[in-house]
Structures are given as structure tokens and as C-alpha cells.
Scaffold this motif. Structure first.
Motif, short mmCIF file in Angstrom:
data_model
loop_
_atom_site.label_atom_id
_atom_site.label_comp_id
_atom_site.label_asym_id
_atom_site.label_seq_id
_atom_site.Cartn_x
_atom_site.Cartn_y
_atom_site.Cartn_z
N TYR A 35 0.85 -1.18 0.00
CA TYR A 35 0.00 0.00 0.00
C TYR A 35 0.89 1.24 0.00
O TYR A 35 2.02 1.19 0.52
N PRO A 36 0.40 2.36 -0.53
CA PRO A 36 1.22 3.59 -0.53
C PRO A 36 1.76 3.97 0.85
O PRO A 36 2.90 4.39 0.97
N HIS A 37 0.96 3.78 1.91
CA HIS A 37 1.43 4.17 3.25
C HIS A 37 2.50 3.24 3.81
O HIS A 37 3.13 3.56 4.82
N LEU A 38 2.74 2.11 3.15
CA LEU A 38 3.79 1.19 3.59
C LEU A 38 4.99 1.17 2.64
O LEU A 38 5.99 0.52 2.92
N ALA A 39 4.87 1.86 1.53
CA ALA A 39 5.91 1.80 0.49
C ALA A 39 7.27 2.29 0.98
O ALA A 39 8.30 1.89 0.46
N ASP A 40 7.28 3.16 2.01
CA ASP A 40 8.56 3.70 2.48
C ASP A 40 9.05 3.04 3.77
O ASP A 40 10.01 3.50 4.38
N ILE A 41 8.41 1.94 4.18
CA ILE A 41 8.90 1.25 5.38
C ILE A 41 10.29 0.71 5.08
O ILE A 41 10.57 0.24 3.98
N THR A 42 11.19 0.84 6.04
CA THR A 42 12.58 0.51 5.77
C THR A 42 13.28 -0.08 6.99
O THR A 42 12.77 0.02 8.12
#
Length: 119
Positions: A35-42
Motif C-alpha cells: 500500500y502507498p502508506h507502507l511503500a517507504d517502510i525501511t
């Protein structure tokens, strides 16, 4: 400053059966749709898993995030035992697809390697 204080903390809901495996340190890979809100999890982020409607939570450190085109590729790449040591690959695939319909799977799948911080 502790590792948690320095990290970005995200809160995500988790079903009881998976929460218990994470809290016991048995589940080391979390599966999510990209999902867009998880795309930057790192790597280095902290996820606080919660059981919806309860005060129960546990914190995990994100060790690695790998993107896959679908859930089958994810299970093959990560190993089903890391995702859910209590179910076969076929059972896991059915369970994941029961949670996420085909249009969600089409967004891509994230394998989030995690390490338990709070027992």
C-alpha cells in the motif's frame, strides 16, 4: 537514546494467531500488500503490532524489506516457515489471499523481516 526512541514507529493491526507467533519470536517475516502508506517502510523502523480492540501490543525492529510481485513469489523467496511456522505453504497462501483479494495482491507484496524487541 534507545533504538526505539530514535526509530520511526508505525502501528499496524495483526490478527491474534499471527500476533501470538510474533510475540513468541516464532514469526520472523510479516507479509503486507505494498500500500502507498507502507511503500517507504525501511530497515531500522519499528512496528508496533496491535490486536484491534485490545491494549495488547508488541514491538519489532524491521531488519529488511523485500518487494515481490505476488504472494507465491514471496513465500518461495522468504520460506514459508519464516512467515508462519504452524502452516504449510498452501495453507499460508490460502490464508493470505483470504485476507487480501486479487486486486490488493496486484499492488505487490512486501516481506518485512522482523526481530522481536518486547517479549
Amino acid at each position: 537514546m534507545t533504538e526505539i526512541a530514535a526509530a520511526r514507529v508505525r502501528e499496524l493491526n495483526l490478527y491474534r494467531q499471527y500476533f501470538d507467533l510474533v510475540a513468541a519470536g516464532q514469526k520472523t517475516t510479516e507479509v503486507r500488500v505494498k500500500y502507498p502508506h507502507l511503500a517507504d517502510i525501511t530497515e531500522g523502523d519499528v512496528i508496533r503490532f496491535r490486536i484491534k480492540g485490545t491494549d495488547e501490543s508488541c514491538d519489532v525492529l524491521v531488519k529488511q524489506v523485500t518487494e515481490y510481485p505476488n504472494f507465491e513469489a514471496l513465500l518461495d523467496g522468504e520460506g514459508p516457515a519464516n512467515v508462519n511456522p504452524t502452516a504449510t505453504r498452501e495453507e499460508q497462501l490460502a490464508n493470505i489471499r483470504n485476507i487480501y483479494p486479487p486486486e490488493k495482491e496486484a499492488l505487490g507484496a512486501l516481506a518485512i523481516k522482523i526481530e522481536l524487541l518486547t517479549p
